[in-house]
Structures are given as C-alpha cells and as structure tokens.
Enzyme design. Sequence first.
Site, PDB file in Angstrom:
ATOM      1  N   THR A  51       0.827  -1.214   0.000  1.00 17.09           N
ATOM      2  CA  THR A  51       0.000   0.000   0.000  1.00 17.09           C
ATOM      3  C   THR A  51       0.855   1.254   0.000  1.00 17.09           C
ATOM      4  O   THR A  51       0.370   2.331   0.239  1.00 17.09           O
ATOM      5  CB  THR A  51      -0.872   0.032   1.259  1.00 17.09           C
TER       6      THR A  51
ATOM      7  N   THR B 105       4.229  -5.717   3.848  1.00 22.37           N
ATOM      8  CA  THR B 105       5.068  -5.954   5.024  1.00 22.37           C
ATOM      9  C   THR B 105       4.979  -7.382   5.576  1.00 22.37           C
ATOM     10  O   THR B 105       5.914  -7.828   6.234  1.00 22.37           O
ATOM     11  CB  THR B 105       4.707  -4.984   6.165  1.00 22.37           C
ATOM     12  N   ASP B 106       3.870  -8.078   5.307  1.00 28.71           N
ATOM     13  CA  ASP B 106       3.673  -9.361   6.002  1.00 28.71           C
ATOM     14  C   ASP B 106       4.819 -10.357   5.793  1.00 28.71           C
ATOM     15  O   ASP B 106       5.241 -11.032   6.727  1.00 28.71           O
ATOM     16  CB  ASP B 106       2.354 -10.016   5.559  1.00 28.71           C
TER      17      ASP B 106
ATOM     18  N   LYS C  95       8.566  -9.633  11.627  1.00 29.19           N
ATOM     19  CA  LYS C  95       7.394  -8.788  11.864  1.00 29.19           C
ATOM     20  C   LYS C  95       6.763  -9.227  13.176  1.00 29.19           C
ATOM     21  O   LYS C  95       6.235 -10.331  13.277  1.00 29.19           O
ATOM     22  CB  LYS C  95       6.403  -8.903  10.707  1.00 29.19           C
TER      23      LYS C  95
END
Lengths: 615, 446
Positions: free
Chosen positions: B107, B183-184, B262
């Site tokens: 995003t 990011t995941d 993460k």
Amino acid sequence: MVKHRVGLEIHVQLDTESKLFCRCPTALRNDDPHFTIKRRLRPSMSELGQVDPAALWEFRKNRVYVYEGYNDSTCLVELDEEPPHDINEEALSAALAVSMRFNAKPFDEIIVMRKVVIDGSNTSGFQRTALVARNGLATFMDLKVPIWTIALEEDAARRMGENGREVVYRLDRLGIPLIEISTGPMEYPPNTIMDIAFYLGQTVRNTGKAKRGLGSIRQDLNISIEGGAKVEVKGVPELSLIPKVIQYEVDRQVNLLRIRDELNRRGLKPYSPDLMDVTSELASTKSNLIRSVIKQGGKVMAIKLPGLSGILGFELQPKRRFGSELADRVRSWTELGGLLHSDELPNYGVTSEEVERVRSRLGVDSFILLSGAEESELVEAATVVVDRINEAFKGVPEETRAANDDGTTKFLRPRPGSARMYPETDLRPVRVTKALLERAASLMPEPIDEQIRRYVGMGMSRELAMQVVRSPYSRDVDRLISIYGGKASPTLIASLFVNTLKYIGREEGWSVNPIMGMEEAIKLYADGKITREAIGEALEEYAKRRGSTKVEDIVREKGLFKLPLEDVERIVSDAVSKLGTSSEAAIMQEVMRRYRGRVDARDVSAALRRLNSSS
Amino acid sequence: MRVPAFFVSYSNKVNAKLKEFGAVMFSKVRIRMKDGEVMDGIILPRPDVGDPDVVIIKHENGYNVGIHVDGIGEIEVLQIYSPPAWTGPKPSPGNGPRATLIATGGTIMSKVDYATGAVYPSFSLDELYEMYPELRSIASVELINLFSIFSEDMNPRLWTEMGDAINKAMQDGAEGIVVLHGTDTMHYSAAAMSFAFRSAAAPIVFTGSQRSSDRPSSDSFENIYASVLASVKAPFAESVVSMHASSSDGLVAIHRGVRARKMHSSRRDAFISINAKPIAFVDVSKGELRVAAASFKQRGDTIYEGGFDDRVALIKYYPGMSGEVIDYLVDRDYHGIVVEGTGFGHVSEPVRDALGRAVEAGLPVVVSTQTIYGRVNLNVYRRGVELGKLGVIPGGDMNSETAYVKLSWILARTRDVEEVRRLVVTPMAFELSERTEPINYCLGVS
C-alpha cells in the site's frame, strides 16, 4: 440588519461507555499523561495531484504533533497503530433515536467515511464520520428547523498547547462519539438562532446518552449574506455569543462588499507584491518591535499599495479593521507576529517623520510594513498580504473562521474543499436493520415542547419550566421528582436546581458531585426532618465545605433539624401568652423570627389553630 | 497488505434498476425516491460486503450512503463520469546517485480518487516524485514495476524473479536498490536476497508501510525516504528491512533481512531485529544515516546466485501434534523440513520418531525455536540429545523464517545431506552468531 442566512452545526458529545471505534472509556483526564509520541502528517494526494487547500495549508506549517496518552485509557486505535473496531452500537442507536425525533430519514446502510483533517487533532489525519439520516424537520414551539443531515462522528484529540513547531494534543477526547446535527440555512433573527441551537442540543441530551458540562456541546455557524460568501465560524464557545457572532459576521461581510465597491470606484486593479527595503528609513525608530528586529540584523520591508488609503484602516467589526484581516493571514501562514499599515501610522513608536521618509522613499501614500529576521519570510508574508487584498476585489472570501471571546472572528484556515472524503476501508458498512431501529425508538428523546408542558402540568410556572429545560440538570430534576415528588413539590425540587445550584454548582474542588448533596437535602425535607428554609442554609454550608461533610451532619451541627409538632405547640402557646394575642400574623412573625429554619410555617398555623379551637 | 477492492457486487435487482434508467457506475444521478424525496449523487460500485440490494451513493456533501433499491422510484442520469487523467506538469527528475526502486505490491503508493472515494495503487515514477518530492534531492530514481501482488502471495519462485531484477539493476549501474514490498512477508524476501547475493554492488533495502499511503498519517513517506537515502549512502551492501523504529515518526531502523521479524500485526514499529541489533538508523528530519553494526559486507562486485527450492516446509510443533504431519511431507517428496520446536528445539516422542523417518528418507531436517528469542541447544535435555542423534540439524540462533529461506536456497544448490548440514550451520550473511548479547532481547538487560 441585512438579510442573512445561517446554518447551524451542533456537535453533542455522547456519554457512552466506550469510544466510537474502540473500547476505551470516554472520560477526559487531568492527571499527568503516561507517555507521549511524536508524529507528522502529510496531505494525501488525490488522483489529479490535487491536495485539499485546508490540508496543504496545515502541512506548510511544518508541524510536529505530540500526543499524550494513558496506558489504562488509550489503546492502539487512538494511536493510529491499529485499525478501528466495529462502530459503537450504543452511539449509533442514540444517533438514530435523535434522527427519528427530528423526522429525519435514516439511510439503509451507514458507511463510515474518512474526512481529511491534518491539523494534528486526529492521529490518523482524518476524522471518521458517517451520515446516519437526512431531510428532517424539527419543530420547537412555532419554529420550524430544516434538518439537513445527522451524522455520527468521532471527536478530535484535545489541544493542550504548543511549543514552537510542536503542537501538543491529548488523546483522551479522540474517538468520543459526537452526534452532529446540520440544519439548512435559516433566516431567523440571531436570538432565535441561539434558541434553536439550544433546543437542538437539549433534545440530544434528552436521550440520556449525552455528556454535559463545559465543551460537551459545540456549535459552528455557517453565515452568509446576499452577495457575500459562505463563512464557517468554528467553535462558538457559549450559546449566548451566537447572536453577536452572527451580527458581527454580517457586518463584516457587508463592509467587505463596501470595500470591494470602493476599490472598483477608485479604479484600482489587483496588486502584485512590490517590496522595498526601508530598514535605513527606520534605523533610529522608537518602535520597540522594529528596533529589536533591526538590532538582531533583521530587515524592515514595505509593500507598495498605492490607492489603499482609508481602506486598510476601514473597520469591519468592532476593533477589527481590514488591516486586521491581513495581519491574521500573515500570522497564520508565517512565523511573523503581524504587520503595520499606513492607515494606523504614525503610532506604536513610529513617528510621522519616519512615515514621511518611508512614503517619499516608496513614492506612494499607502503601504504595509513587515519586519523580520529573514528576507525570504518577508517576501512570503508579502505574497500572503497581497493575495488577501486581491481577494477583496471579489468581495468576501470563503473561509473557516474562529470565534473570539467578544463575538468577533478571526481567520482560521481556508474552507476545505468538498474533495476530502473517502471511505474508511477498514470498516464494513452497517445495515440499518429493523432491530436497530426498534432499539433506537426506545431511546427517542422527549421533545422540548412536551417536556415544558409536562413541567407546567406538575404545577411549575412556565418560566421555571423553561429554566429547568435550559439547565443541564433536567434529568436530575426528573429523577428526584419521581422519587420525592409526593412529599417535596416538583416546583421546590426544580427551583433548588435552577437557583440554589447556580451558586453551589460551579465551585471547584468538590470532593463529591454537588448533586449528591442536593439529593440528600431533598430527602431530609421529604422525610420531614428539615424545613424548606433549612434546605438553603444547609446547602450553603455544604457548598462552603466543597461537599466534604454530609448534609445531615451539617444540619446536626447547626441545629437545623425540624422541631417536632409538640415543641411547636409549646412554642406557639408560649408566644401567645408572651404577646397576649393569638393573631396569626403576629405569632407567625415572632415564632419564625426566633426559630427560623427549624419550624415549618404550616406547623405554626396548625398549632395555633389547635390552640384556638381548644381554648 | 490491503488493497481496498470495490467490485460491482450488486444484486440483479439493483443492476436491473440501474439498467432501466441507463445508469452505470460513477454516473452522476438524481434519484427520485418512491416517497417523493429527491437525492443527487454519484452511483458507486459496492464493496464485496454488506447487503447487495443497497445502492451506494456518494452524496453531494461527499459522504457515501446506502439506499435500499426498493425505496428508489426513478433515476435520472445527469452526467456520465469520465475517469480523471493526470495532466499536470511532469515533475523534474532527481539529482544525485542512481537508486532503483522495484515495486512488488503493498500500500506504499496508494492514492485516493476523491470523486469516487476509491483508493487505488499507483505505479508511475512521476506520481512517486509527485507524492514524495523530497526524494529528488537525495537520488535520481528509476522505478521498476516488477509485481503487483499481496505479500502473502510471495513465494520462492518469485524470490528468484526478484533477485534477477535486482541483479540486472546492479549490472545497469544502480548505486542503491529499494524494494517496495507488502510488510507481512517482507522479512522472508529480504532474507532470500541476503543468501542470493553473496556480494553486492549496492544495498538492497526493503520497505513498506503499516498505514497505507492514502492517509496523512502514513508511515510510507518516512520509510521510503529513509530507504532511498540508505540505499545510496550506506557503506554496507546487504539485504535489509527499513521501517519505523518506534511508534513516533522521525527515526527509521534498518534491520538485516536475516534477522528481521514482523512482531506486530499493525504497529509502525512492527519489525524488530531478533537476537541482534539493527545494522543502522536513519534520522529522517536530519537526513542522516547512522551505522550501528561494527562489521558488515562492503559494497563490492555483485555475485548473484538465484534459485530457491519450493519443496521445503516450515512446521510449527504444538502439544499433541501427530507424527502424520511430518510423514505426509516425506510421502509427498518434500526436499527439506524446518521444525520450529519448543524451547531449545524439542518435539514430542511421536514427532521425534517421524523426524527420524524423515532423516532416514534423506530429508535434511533443521530445528529452530518457537521462543523466537534465544538459540537452539540439543545437548541440555534428553529429547534434544535424541534428536541430535537422529541427525537433525540445530538451527543455532537463526529465526525460523530465515532457517526456512536458507534451507530452500541451499537445497536449490545441493541435495547432498552432509553438504546441506555444513551449509546450514555455516554463517553466510550474519544470520548466525556465536554470541548473544544481553541487550538483544525484547526486554533488554534486566
């Protein structure tokens, strides 16, 4: 007064158990925050590379926002570190209930939007808001109020102050549900608009779901006159200021139109910034402001504005001149403290010789002086000033303004464009179901007219009934009437709240809610333990002690318990023998003088009657 | 990663109604309700949730609202909407060292269409410069749109495509590489590039955003800015993850891809170096890069070895787990297994036996720990000793995710179990360390 149109936007904070999009409590806090974080905001770009003018304006100020939070009452949602949780149904029901009361049509699906606001008051950079209903009509007595929309939105963070480029906000208020009622434009007189603002807010309070107290209802005004522009005045602090704000804003717009006509009459054309360094002309000035700037190596520059004599100093609102509008803009857009214009000079330590020197240097009559450390800042300020002057050729600029305490207004920011809303993609639309509407119907607030009629029916005067409705305590009055109304008259209970609480209610430093003392006193009275007169005396002492002593203990300490009937009979009989008369007026006067607060006049009459009939 | 998707998911009833009056998506319309009410707005497609009988309209005042089709009488089409086209001036190119941005999704570059309220990703260099004009002063940027996928759809085959693109950019003279990534799974991809680039001419900096860039509060600007800055200025030429260092703005931490994990589903500072410190930090307001690591791979000649085995499994052990889970992998011809064991790297008896069968079948089995922090040790308890005897490979202080990526990279080079074992326990990209400093724990030293 010139014909005007005023639209109201009333925001009422809800007293729900938790916030609109997270399950944090809705209470404000005054203890020291547990942590702070720092953030910046950037305007988000639209597909055409357009940025909302209000957003761009905030961004240009290059602010850093400091947010204060509490470990036990702030969560990741307020920190913009977690997506919002589902909308609070308690708040949604209240908003639907208010919509029904105002005959507004609920939408079938409610969609939460993001309204871009980047003054830092929302950690996300937008306010979450949803339209709940539209096209209603509220009636108060004979007033008809068009209701455009009813929205449910989250309150912003509380601004605590600023320190240079940093603005400090507290997160306790962020996310508290607000019901926003927007009316259509109305042509009622300013006093009537004030009444309508009150009725709208009070109706929301009658749901029992609204907060009360300072800042729990906020009102914005949209004011326009024919040929003027829609000007939004934000944050009118007191209802009673509304008429003044309307009057002054109408005056301002009328005067701006006069300026436009005068500019045209003089045959002037829009200006471009024409700056000249006049530091040497003012090198030995007595003006403290200019002298200190020069001493620190700064400059004084003049903007040449030929033809504006008399216009710069033209008064728009009491003590607010056209020059004040220019200075507002300079203060908003730059770090400069303001400006000096030729219509107000000589003054502020600038002598007439200095004014003449500047005039002859510039070769024009009217000018504006700017002083500051950096030439680039002065150039920027000059652009801001000239832009605002050029807007005057068209009349009234569309602006968002802030109300001052005296009812005048000052520039706050450009009016946001309509292009600043997009859906909150982290939330699903909420279907307005029958079950939801039924729950809302049970919360429908009592209309103000009916509330007044109800009080009058209980024996209150219309005036007292109005006072109760206008006070923040009508729900307490209702509650106490329902408990004690048989033994204490509704009129007594009501007048205690609207009169007695006036002097005890606002005191600071209470150990308990003052209403607890009121209730205790009313209960003592209803139980026949104290007289009506003693209520006031006991409460006065209760207020002096900030609620730290129980009312009953005060009554005991001051010997204010009502005397039993046999004592009254003895006292009356003593008085009769002492005065040698049984005239009620004389006996009453004597007994009440000696035992004020401890005997009930009715008991005296009864005792006297019994004495007379037995003798 | 979340791309707000708006599908035309209306019911037939709604579509019939719209068709009857010639209205299409984004038509500006005047709706006459059956009860006489009139409403102006723009017809919007609806998200794939909610009641398909409810028509979504952008009200004149900008709000979206839902109107049930049964209440609608007539629709008058006022205007057909034509999608906006960017016609503004072309932003000037950047100055300074050449940075290549490789977009893979996420995003980080989404924009809002305020006319309709839709958020969509944008992928042109002009738009990038326009959104982040500050980039121009630190680098001259080239943008490559490699993929447009959710980060959860990333896989070992795509790592190779990514590595090929990075390698080509380095051959073409890029002085810094920035990979825009959801990011995941960013830390898996970053670890993959750590192994694929034995040596590199430029740093490979992965970045993304935890708050999408259509929001004023997005972390994307600072993350991109810091990443581009680090990619052209850093003395190290490693594959790293560059994201917010705390919930506040202003400081971006650069983690080695092999050490990053993460650790939070939504916070800006979700990425943390596990069993290690960040390699560097960027002070965004000062535009300064501060290197924190004492040793690192210097910029040098690019030695690239792409290719990952996609028949490697990463399995988390849990109490009550059946050995069948492992047996299944063996039966299905998996090439290697990483088991995230408890504590020092333990599993139950049945799973131990299943792992024994896997090793016998010729599969390398690497054990990591599900405690996240700390290292595997198969010498302390009996179960560990048993596993060691079976021939299981201890993963040291490697993250489970890194162990998985490393094993799949190794298996693409050799299937010789002894060679695999040697490579797994040999440090290649700072993914393994003999020393764990006390500070390298979520609670620090205390």
